[in-house]
Design a protein around this motif. Structure first.
Motif, PDB file in Angstrom:
ATOM      1  N   PHE A   1      -3.281  11.829   2.545  1.00  0.00           N
ATOM      2  CA  PHE A   1      -2.867  11.964   1.149  1.00  0.00           C
ATOM      3  C   PHE A   1      -1.688  11.033   0.860  1.00  0.00           C
ATOM      4  O   PHE A   1      -0.886  10.716   1.745  1.00  0.00           O
ATOM      5  N   ARG A   2      -1.601  10.647  -0.389  1.00  0.00           N
ATOM      6  CA  ARG A   2      -0.502   9.792  -0.840  1.00  0.00           C
ATOM      7  C   ARG A   2       0.818  10.558  -0.736  1.00  0.00           C
ATOM      8  O   ARG A   2       0.911  11.707  -1.154  1.00  0.00           O
ATOM      9  N   LEU A   3       1.829   9.892  -0.196  1.00  0.00           N
ATOM     10  CA  LEU A   3       3.137  10.514  -0.060  1.00  0.00           C
ATOM     11  C   LEU A   3       3.928  10.309  -1.348  1.00  0.00           C
ATOM     12  O   LEU A   3       4.294   9.182  -1.689  1.00  0.00           O
ATOM     13  N   GLU A   4       4.183  11.380  -2.063  1.00  0.00           N
ATOM     14  CA  GLU A   4       4.951  11.309  -3.299  1.00  0.00           C
ATOM     15  C   GLU A   4       6.440  11.492  -3.002  1.00  0.00           C
ATOM     16  O   GLU A   4       6.834  11.909  -1.911  1.00  0.00           O
ATOM     17  N   LYS A   5       7.253  11.179  -3.999  1.00  0.00           N
ATOM     18  CA  LYS A   5       8.695  11.367  -3.846  1.00  0.00           C
ATOM     19  C   LYS A   5       9.017  12.850  -3.669  1.00  0.00           C
ATOM     20  O   LYS A   5       8.388  13.704  -4.290  1.00  0.00           O
TER      21      LYS A   5
ATOM     22  N   MET B   1       8.439  14.859  -1.372  1.00  0.00           N
ATOM     23  CA  MET B   1       7.347  15.668  -0.820  1.00  0.00           C
ATOM     24  C   MET B   1       7.895  16.604   0.260  1.00  0.00           C
ATOM     25  O   MET B   1       8.661  16.194   1.133  1.00  0.00           O
ATOM     26  N   ASN B   2       7.512  17.890   0.178  1.00  0.00           N
ATOM     27  CA  ASN B   2       7.855  18.837   1.240  1.00  0.00           C
ATOM     28  C   ASN B   2       6.578  19.513   1.734  1.00  0.00           C
ATOM     29  O   ASN B   2       5.475  19.228   1.241  1.00  0.00           O
ATOM     30  N   VAL B   3       6.723  20.380   2.713  1.00  0.00           N
ATOM     31  CA  VAL B   3       5.556  21.000   3.342  1.00  0.00           C
ATOM     32  C   VAL B   3       4.750  21.812   2.336  1.00  0.00           C
ATOM     33  O   VAL B   3       3.507  21.785   2.347  1.00  0.00           O
ATOM     34  N   MET B   4       5.420  22.533   1.437  1.00  0.00           N
ATOM     35  CA  MET B   4       4.704  23.339   0.451  1.00  0.00           C
ATOM     36  C   MET B   4       3.805  22.471  -0.435  1.00  0.00           C
ATOM     37  O   MET B   4       2.646  22.795  -0.684  1.00  0.00           O
ATOM     38  N   LYS B   5       4.347  21.325  -0.910  1.00  0.00           N
ATOM     39  CA  LYS B   5       3.542  20.420  -1.738  1.00  0.00           C
ATOM     40  C   LYS B   5       2.407  19.815  -0.925  1.00  0.00           C
ATOM     41  O   LYS B   5       1.299  19.615  -1.436  1.00  0.00           O
ATOM     42  N   ALA B   6       2.676  19.516   0.332  1.00  0.00           N
ATOM     43  CA  ALA B   6       1.631  18.957   1.193  1.00  0.00           C
ATOM     44  C   ALA B   6       0.477  19.946   1.366  1.00  0.00           C
ATOM     45  O   ALA B   6      -0.698  19.570   1.306  1.00  0.00           O
ATOM     46  N   LEU B   7       0.818  21.212   1.538  1.00  0.00           N
ATOM     47  CA  LEU B   7      -0.223  22.243   1.683  1.00  0.00           C
ATOM     48  C   LEU B   7      -1.067  22.372   0.419  1.00  0.00           C
ATOM     49  O   LEU B   7      -2.281  22.580   0.488  1.00  0.00           O
ATOM     50  N   SER B   8      -0.421  22.231  -0.744  1.00  0.00           N
ATOM     51  CA  SER B   8      -1.179  22.336  -1.999  1.00  0.00           C
ATOM     52  C   SER B   8      -2.174  21.194  -2.132  1.00  0.00           C
ATOM     53  O   SER B   8      -3.296  21.391  -2.621  1.00  0.00           O
ATOM     54  N   LEU B   9      -1.782  19.982  -1.693  1.00  0.00           N
ATOM     55  CA  LEU B   9      -2.719  18.866  -1.726  1.00  0.00           C
ATOM     56  C   LEU B   9      -3.879  19.097  -0.762  1.00  0.00           C
ATOM     57  O   LEU B   9      -5.010  18.645  -1.010  1.00  0.00           O
ATOM     58  N   GLY B  10      -3.586  19.792   0.329  1.00  0.00           N
ATOM     59  CA  GLY B  10      -4.626  20.109   1.306  1.00  0.00           C
ATOM     60  C   GLY B  10      -5.451  21.321   0.919  1.00  0.00           C
ATOM     61  O   GLY B  10      -6.251  21.810   1.743  1.00  0.00           O
ATOM     62  N   GLY B  11      -5.262  21.814  -0.299  1.00  0.00           N
ATOM     63  CA  GLY B  11      -6.080  22.939  -0.773  1.00  0.00           C
ATOM     64  C   GLY B  11      -5.579  24.293  -0.353  1.00  0.00           C
ATOM     65  O   GLY B  11      -6.221  25.315  -0.626  1.00  0.00           O
TER      66      GLY B  11
ATOM     67  N   GLU C   1       6.735   9.531   5.752  1.00  0.00           N
ATOM     68  CA  GLU C   1       5.594   8.616   5.883  1.00  0.00           C
ATOM     69  C   GLU C   1       4.968   8.745   7.271  1.00  0.00           C
ATOM     70  O   GLU C   1       5.667   8.817   8.283  1.00  0.00           O
ATOM     71  N   ASP C   2       3.640   8.818   7.299  1.00  0.00           N
ATOM     72  CA  ASP C   2       2.824   8.894   8.518  1.00  0.00           C
ATOM     73  C   ASP C   2       2.986  10.212   9.275  1.00  0.00           C
ATOM     74  O   ASP C   2       2.479  10.344  10.411  1.00  0.00           O
ATOM     75  N   ASP C   3       3.664  11.191   8.677  1.00  0.00           N
ATOM     76  CA  ASP C   3       3.719  12.519   9.300  1.00  0.00           C
ATOM     77  C   ASP C   3       2.320  13.132   9.380  1.00  0.00           C
ATOM     78  O   ASP C   3       1.462  12.877   8.520  1.00  0.00           O
ATOM     79  N   VAL C   4       2.134  13.958  10.407  1.00  0.00           N
ATOM     80  CA  VAL C   4       0.906  14.747  10.533  1.00  0.00           C
ATOM     81  C   VAL C   4       1.295  16.215  10.452  1.00  0.00           C
ATOM     82  O   VAL C   4       1.997  16.741  11.311  1.00  0.00           O
TER      83      VAL C   4
ATOM     84  N   ARG D   1       0.855  -1.192   0.000  1.00  0.00           N
ATOM     85  CA  ARG D   1       0.000   0.000   0.000  1.00  0.00           C
ATOM     86  C   ARG D   1       0.890   1.241   0.000  1.00  0.00           C
ATOM     87  O   ARG D   1       1.943   1.263   0.631  1.00  0.00           O
ATOM     88  N   ALA D   2       0.479   2.255  -0.710  1.00  0.00           N
ATOM     89  CA  ALA D   2       1.263   3.483  -0.797  1.00  0.00           C
ATOM     90  C   ALA D   2       1.367   4.164   0.569  1.00  0.00           C
ATOM     91  O   ALA D   2       0.435   4.125   1.376  1.00  0.00           O
ATOM     92  N   SER D   3       2.518   4.768   0.836  1.00  0.00           N
ATOM     93  CA  SER D   3       2.700   5.534   2.065  1.00  0.00           C
ATOM     94  C   SER D   3       1.818   6.776   2.035  1.00  0.00           C
ATOM     95  O   SER D   3       1.554   7.344   0.968  1.00  0.00           O
ATOM     96  N   VAL D   4       1.363   7.196   3.199  1.00  0.00           N
ATOM     97  CA  VAL D   4       0.504   8.383   3.285  1.00  0.00           C
ATOM     98  C   VAL D   4       1.022   9.330   4.358  1.00  0.00           C
ATOM     99  O   VAL D   4       1.836   8.954   5.216  1.00  0.00           O
ATOM    100  N   PHE D   5       0.562  10.569   4.282  1.00  0.00           N
ATOM    101  CA  PHE D   5       0.764  11.533   5.362  1.00  0.00           C
ATOM    102  C   PHE D   5      -0.591  12.184   5.616  1.00  0.00           C
ATOM    103  O   PHE D   5      -1.548  12.011   4.845  1.00  0.00           O
ATOM    104  N   TYR D   6      -0.672  12.941   6.702  1.00  0.00           N
ATOM    105  CA  TYR D   6      -1.953  13.540   7.099  1.00  0.00           C
ATOM    106  C   TYR D   6      -1.761  15.041   7.260  1.00  0.00           C
ATOM    107  O   TYR D   6      -0.700  15.503   7.677  1.00  0.00           O
TER     108      TYR D   6
END
Length: 285
Positions: free
Chosen positions: A223-227, A229-239, A274-277, A207-212
């Motif tokens: 969300f799926r953890l992509e290669k 991945m940094n905080v800026m990209k994570a924020l964009s996935l979160g809208g 992986e599994d970061d919140v 199963r793909a790794s995820v973060f929250y």
């Protein structure tokens, strides 16, 4: 052999049958039928090497009493009427039927026997495809196959599947695990990653790794953890951050080296694991 040529051959056979009967015409018909069958068989079936567990169907022309449906035993043999055990493991279908024919003739049972052997079920060489695929299970190898061939047979990777799979192989009693980046294989065309598989291999898609991400973001959730991945990209996935949130109040909550949770004040370029919140605080102003 294309359909038109096959149809032409059948019509010629029917014409010969109308023109005459007798042993000569029967022999001619059978020879032509075998030729058409051989040309219409897939290359995979012609190249396949028999092994223990395979189910075979054997017929001898004009000798229905010798029809045999049997399993290749653990020693790689089949027990054929009149001639007894025949070693077929490692042989192609055409080679195996030739061995049977030679034994029948050598024993004085049938003169110039015409033997036909078909593999009904491929069971000797199987690969397990497990994990996040649409149709997990065991798949037979009827020809030279690769990782991509087996993934296709298993219906492909599911949306929850990771971008990296593991090829597990028993090599001289030791399990070898090879990681394969499927994005590099399929998107970047790195064909050297498309390993050839052998009987007993296991292809596992985790199963793909995820973060929250939650707090003051427009689309909190997992969300799926992509290669890379940094905080800026994570924020964009979160809208993105809501008007009430603040970029200066971003924290990452993760497990430390000792397994205990730690809180990190994060910048936009910090990596997400992986599994970061990722938590975005509300602005105080």
């Amino acid at each position: 052999m294309n359909a038109a040529a096959f149809g032409f051959g059948i019509n010629m056979i029917l014409l010969f049958l109308k023109l005459g009967k007798g042993l000569y015409m029967q022999t001619l018909f059978y020879a032509m039928f075998l030729s058409l069958t051989a040309f219409s068989l897939p290359a995979a079936a012609m190249d396949y090497r028999l092994g223990s567990g395979d189910i075979v169907h054997v017929t001898v022309y004009d000798h229905p009493e010798l029809l045999l449906d049997t399993r290749v035993d653990e020693q790689g043999k089949i027990d054929f009427p009149l001639i007894g055990a025949v070693m077929v493991a490692g042989q192609s279908a055409s080679s195996a039927q030739r061995l049977i024919a030679e034994a029948l003739e050598r024993g004085g049972f049938i003169k110039k026997p015409q033997v036909n052997l078909i593999v009904k079920e491929y069971r000797s060489k199987q690969v397990s495809v497990l994990g996040q695929v649409n149709k997990p299970g065991k798949y037979p190898l009827d020809t030279t196959s690769t990782v991509s061939d087996l993934l296709a047979q298993a219906g492909g990777v599911t949306l929850e599947g990771a971008d990296e799979l593991t090829l597990i192989r028993n090599q001289d009693g030791k399990l070898q695990r090879t990681k394969i980046d499927t994005k590099s294989l399929f998107q970047d065309g790195q064909v050297d990653l498309n390993y050839q598989v052998i009987g007993g291999d296991v292809i596992f898609v985790p199963r793909a790794s995820v973060f929250y991400i939650y707090g003051e973001v427009r689309k909190p959730g997992a969300f799926r953890l992509e290669k890379n991945m940094n905080v800026m990209k994570a924020l964009s996935l979160g809208g993105g951050i809501t008007p009430r949130g603040t970029q200066r109040g971003i924290q990452i909550r993760r497990k430390g080296a000792d397994g205990k949770p730690v809180i990190v004040n994060a910048a936009l370029i910090d990596p997400v694991r992986e599994d970061d919140v990722v938590y975005v605080k509300e602005s105080l102003f």
